[in-house]
Design a protein around this motif. Structure first.
Motif, PDB file in Angstrom:
ATOM      1  N   VAL A   1       0.853  -1.172   0.000  1.00 39.30           N
ATOM      2  CA  VAL A   1       0.000   0.000   0.000  1.00 39.30           C
ATOM      3  C   VAL A   1       0.897   1.232   0.000  1.00 39.30           C
ATOM      4  O   VAL A   1       1.941   1.266   0.653  1.00 39.30           O
ATOM      5  CB  VAL A   1      -0.908   0.002   1.260  1.00 39.30           C
ATOM      6  N   GLU A   2       0.485   2.254  -0.745  1.00 34.87           N
ATOM      7  CA  GLU A   2       1.277   3.480  -0.783  1.00 34.87           C
ATOM      8  C   GLU A   2       1.235   4.141   0.590  1.00 34.87           C
ATOM      9  O   GLU A   2       0.162   4.358   1.147  1.00 34.87           O
ATOM     10  CB  GLU A   2       0.701   4.424  -1.838  1.00 34.87           C
ATOM     11  N   LYS A   3       2.400   4.425   1.124  1.00 40.37           N
ATOM     12  CA  LYS A   3       2.490   4.993   2.466  1.00 40.37           C
ATOM     13  C   LYS A   3       2.473   6.513   2.391  1.00 40.37           C
ATOM     14  O   LYS A   3       3.093   7.115   1.517  1.00 40.37           O
ATOM     15  CB  LYS A   3       3.783   4.544   3.157  1.00 40.37           C
ATOM     16  N   LEU A   4       1.755   7.113   3.307  1.00 41.38           N
ATOM     17  CA  LEU A   4       1.718   8.567   3.415  1.00 41.38           C
ATOM     18  C   LEU A   4       2.163   8.958   4.822  1.00 41.38           C
ATOM     19  O   LEU A   4       1.693   8.385   5.801  1.00 41.38           O
ATOM     20  CB  LEU A   4       0.308   9.107   3.154  1.00 41.38           C
ATOM     21  N   GLU A   5       3.046   9.925   4.906  1.00 42.03           N
ATOM     22  CA  GLU A   5       3.526  10.400   6.199  1.00 42.03           C
ATOM     23  C   GLU A   5       2.549  11.458   6.697  1.00 42.03           C
ATOM     24  O   GLU A   5       2.264  12.432   5.999  1.00 42.03           O
ATOM     25  CB  GLU A   5       4.934  10.975   6.057  1.00 42.03           C
ATOM     26  N   GLY A   6       2.026  11.278   7.904  1.00 41.80           N
ATOM     27  CA  GLY A   6       1.088  12.235   8.473  1.00 41.80           C
ATOM     28  C   GLY A   6       1.790  13.416   9.127  1.00 41.80           C
ATOM     29  O   GLY A   6       2.960  13.361   9.483  1.00 41.80           O
TER      30      GLY A   6
END
Length: 136
Positions: free
Chosen positions: A25-30
């Protein structure tokens, strides 16, 4: 990729491939909450993200979609009862049609059932002598 070789209890060898069809899954940094609050306060931005409001007018009462006490299982059970009833109705109609077809094809002579009258003798049926009350 690599292969794993395993032996089962019966001694048979199985080869497992290391290849998988799973994709990542494409990871997104919060953004940390402290930095987000600082950015909103310093730039005077409106708060745009958040959960939708689930409050309703008092006159509307509690909407069942938002009520945690709503028993969704009862709703599902009622729906399944309707489905089961329709399936049973289809079965009954097929059986009724089959019975009507069988009666329509049957002759009147075949519909009569032959009966036999059997006269049962009372008392000594088998012809065996009784052992009770006999001489010893």
């Amino acid at each position: 990729m690599y292969n794993k070789v395993k032996k089962n209890i019966m001694g048979k060898v199985r080869v497992f491939s290391g290849k998988s069809r799973l994709t990542s899954v494409e990871k997104l940094e919060g953004e940390p909450i402290e930095l987000k609050i600082e950015r909103i306060v310093s730039n005077k931005e409106p708060i745009s993200d958040g959960a939708p409001s689930i409050f309703t007018e008092r006159k509307d009462g509690v909407v069942s979609a938002y009520n945690i006490r709503t028993d969704r299982f009862e709703v599902a059970a009622e729906a399944m009862d309707k489905v089961a009833g329709s399936i049973q109705a289809k079965r009954d109609s097929k059986a009724k049609a089959k019975a009507e077809k069988k009666v329509a094809n049957c002759d009147v002579k075949e519909a009569k059932v032959e009966t036999k009258v059997v006269d049962i003798k009372s008392g000594d049926v088998s012809g065996a002598k009784s052992t009770e009350g006999g001489a010893k």
